[in-house]
Structure formats: C-alpha cells, structure tokens
Scaffold this motif. Structure first.
Motif, mmCIF file in Angstrom:
data_model
loop_
_atom_site.group_PDB
_atom_site.id
_atom_site.type_symbol
_atom_site.label_atom_id
_atom_site.label_comp_id
_atom_site.label_asym_id
_atom_site.label_seq_id
_atom_site.Cartn_x
_atom_site.Cartn_y
_atom_site.Cartn_z
ATOM 1 N N ILE A 242 0.834 -1.204 0.000
ATOM 2 C CA ILE A 242 0.000 0.000 0.000
ATOM 3 C C ILE A 242 0.868 1.252 0.000
ATOM 4 O O ILE A 242 0.606 2.224 -0.730
ATOM 5 C CB ILE A 242 -0.941 -0.004 1.225
ATOM 6 N N ALA A 243 1.926 1.238 0.832
ATOM 7 C CA ALA A 243 2.825 2.394 0.911
ATOM 8 C C ALA A 243 3.498 2.657 -0.438
ATOM 9 O O ALA A 243 3.606 3.812 -0.882
ATOM 10 C CB ALA A 243 3.877 2.153 1.996
ATOM 11 N N PHE A 244 3.937 1.577 -1.102
ATOM 12 C CA PHE A 244 4.594 1.733 -2.402
ATOM 13 C C PHE A 244 3.633 2.320 -3.430
ATOM 14 O O PHE A 244 3.979 3.234 -4.188
ATOM 15 C CB PHE A 244 5.122 0.382 -2.887
ATOM 16 N N ILE A 245 2.404 1.827 -3.464
ATOM 17 C CA ILE A 245 1.407 2.321 -4.415
ATOM 18 C C ILE A 245 1.101 3.789 -4.155
ATOM 19 O O ILE A 245 1.004 4.610 -5.082
ATOM 20 C CB ILE A 245 0.125 1.472 -4.332
ATOM 21 N N MET A 246 0.955 4.143 -2.881
ATOM 22 C CA MET A 246 0.632 5.526 -2.538
ATOM 23 C C MET A 246 1.772 6.473 -2.898
ATOM 24 O O MET A 246 1.544 7.625 -3.313
ATOM 25 C CB MET A 246 0.301 5.634 -1.049
ATOM 26 N N ILE A 247 3.012 6.017 -2.738
ATOM 27 C CA ILE A 247 4.164 6.844 -3.132
ATOM 28 C C ILE A 247 4.111 7.142 -4.632
ATOM 29 O O ILE A 247 4.313 8.281 -5.073
ATOM 30 C CB ILE A 247 5.483 6.139 -2.763
ATOM 31 N N VAL A 248 3.833 6.115 -5.426
ATOM 32 C CA VAL A 248 3.733 6.286 -6.877
ATOM 33 C C VAL A 248 2.607 7.259 -7.218
ATOM 34 O O VAL A 248 2.763 8.156 -8.058
ATOM 35 C CB VAL A 248 3.518 4.927 -7.571
ATOM 36 N N VAL A 249 1.445 7.107 -6.580
ATOM 37 C CA VAL A 249 0.292 7.977 -6.843
ATOM 38 C C VAL A 249 0.621 9.425 -6.511
ATOM 39 O O VAL A 249 0.309 10.358 -7.277
ATOM 40 C CB VAL A 249 -0.935 7.493 -6.037
#
Length: 315
Positions: A242-249
């Motif tokens: 989730i953290a990785f996806i949110m960083i990309v977003v």
C-alpha cells in the motif's frame, strides 16, 4: 484387578471435595471389578483443601494427595496427577462434580469393549453459563481448529478416561507451557466422545474468570499454531505494498497536476494505524518469544511440598 487412577486437580475446593468423594465412592462400588485410587492434587490452595484430603486418606487407603509449594495452575496439576498415578487407566475429573462420575462405567465400556484408547466428554449445552462467555468459548474452538493441527471438540471437558499407553505418551511431552486439551487432540489415539448436559457446581465458586479464560485461550493458540506469526508477516507485506502504491500515486499527482499533499489529520490517522499494526505484530512475536524463553529455562512443571503417595506405597 486392574487399577483406575482418578486424578482430581484442586484449588480452593474444600466445599466440593466431600461431595465428590461420596459420589466417587458410590460409583467405585458399582464398578467393583476394578481397584481405584483417588489422587487429589492440591494446587497451592489457600483454604482447607489439603486438610480435607488428609482426613479422607486416613479414612480410606485409596485416597492419595500431593500438595504444591504454590499455585502452579491446573495444567501443572494435571501433569502431576498423571506423573504420580499407577493405574492401568487414568481418569481426569474436576472436584466440583461438573464432570458426572456416573458416566464412568459408560466410558470404561468404550475402552474395554469398543476398542477405543480414550473416552472423553463434551457438553452439549452451556446452561447456567453467562451468554457472553459461551459466545467467546464457541468462537475460540472454531478459531483454534482452523489454525492448528490439534483436534479440539467444541464443548470438550477435561473429563477423560485414558489407557496407560496414552497417559505415558502425554507424560513424554514435557513442555513447560502446557495446554492439555490441545495435547489430547494432537497425540491422536482413538477417542469416543460422550455427550452430556451442563451440570452446575455442587459447591463453591468457579476459579475461572473471563480474563483467566482469555489468557488460557491465548496459551492454547500459541502452543499449537504459528498462524498469528504468519498474520503479522502478511500485515507487513500488505502495508508495504500500500505504501509503495501511494508513493507512486503522490509522485504522479505532483508531477502532472502540481497537487501538493495536504491534510495532517489524515496523516496522523495513517501513522496511528500503522503504528498500531506494528505494535500488534511485535506483541505477537513477543508471545512466542516468551514461551521459548520459559522453555529454555527448563524449570520444573510443579514443585511438590507434601504428599502421602510414597509413604503409602512403602506401607
């Protein structure tokens, strides 16, 4: 004649023991093809439990007792009873008569004539028990059967008649952190389940509060399952993704739309959530680590303060 060892863990049961002995004496006379020994295990009681056991031993040579130096818990009392028993068969019972001695002939028939290694009992009703306690008890049985290899039947009592071979197998498992219901199921052997309706205590009060039962359930889960550790690992993987996806977003939004990230309340909530998950995972790990720590100490499961067992055997 073959000998049946009746093992009775006791903690502050001065009111119940006379009733229990009277009923067991009646049942033993009906089963006169067997010899009996009654082993009262005083788990550091603060009342007159030990004195009553001593008086019964003076009146009846079948009565034996052992007293612990302090309260070690019911699991230690169960182990001590098995360890000191001499019977060809062993039956574990509570002193409050919630385990009806009248079922013993039927249990013995299951072993001698039906080929079972043990005969165990389970309650089909929880009459007289608080609803909230009954609800959580049922949930515990569902959970532990799904996450462990131990076969633990819903409503199972400790009341169980076993062959000597099965008892010796249990004694071979010398772990300090014990959960007998799980051990009985884990070792296997053919068991016949005998159902009965819940029976109220004959005297005295229960020593099992909701909090004690909750801690006991945690003992059972950590003793026979590593699923909580796996859950902690899964939480870590999920939140990392989730953290990785949110960083990309956030990076994409900032580069394309020039949208600054704002909102400290939501940030605080996220930090609290992740911090809580981390503490939960550390707590789960700590539970298993503490069990390992206690096992490596190799402390005795119980400490004997006083007994008449050796004296009787010498006589």
């Amino acid at each position: 004649m073959e000998l049946i060892s009746v093992i009775v863990p006791c903690y502050n049961e001065e009111e119940a023991i006379p009733f229990f002995y009277k009923e067991m004496d009646r049942v033993s006379k009906l089963m006169n093809e067997f010899d009996f020994e009654f082993i009262f295990v005083d788990d550091g009681s603060k009342d007159s439990t030990l004195e009553i056991a001593k008086k019964l031993a003076q009146q009846d040579g079948r009565v034996k007792y052992i007293s612990f130096s302090r309260n070690f818990g019911k699991e230690a009392a169960i182990y001590a009873g098995f360890d000191l028993s001499n019977g060809d068969y062993c039956v574990l019972m509570d002193a409050d008569l919630q385990d009806p001695p009248a079922l013993l002939p039927e249990m013995m028939n299951a072993i001698q004539n039906e080929g079972y290694d043990s005969a165990a009992t389970r309650r089909v009703t929880r009459k007289g028990e608080p609803p909230i306690r009954s609800f959580f008890a049922r949930q515990f049985y569902k959970i532990i059967n799904q996450i462990s290899d131990a076969d633990i039947v819903d409503g199972a009592r400790d009341y169980r008649l076993m062959t000597r071979k099965m008892v010796d197998t249990i004694l071979d498992m010398k772990e300090y952190n014990r959960f007998s219901k799980g051990i009985f199921g884990w070792i296997g052997y053919d068991t016949k389940w005998i159902e009965f309706e819940n029976v109220e205590r004959v005297a005295g009060e229960t020593k099992w509060s909701f909090w004690k039962l909750f801690k006991y359930s945690l003992e059972g889960i950590t003793a026979f399952s590593v699923v909580p550790l796996q859950i902690a690992s899964i939480f870590g993987i999920i939140f990392s993704l989730i953290a990785f996806i949110m960083i990309v977003v956030i990076i994409i939004r900032t580069l394309i739309f020039g949208d600054p990230v704002s909102g400290w309340p939501s940030l605080v909530c996220i930090i609290m959530l992740i911090g809580g998950i981390q503490l939960l995972s550390i707590g789960i790990l700590g539970q298993y680590l503490s069990k390992t720590y206690l096992e490596t100490k190799r402390r005795p499961i119980y400490i004997e303060k006083e007994t008449n067992i050796g004296v009787q055997d010498e006589e």
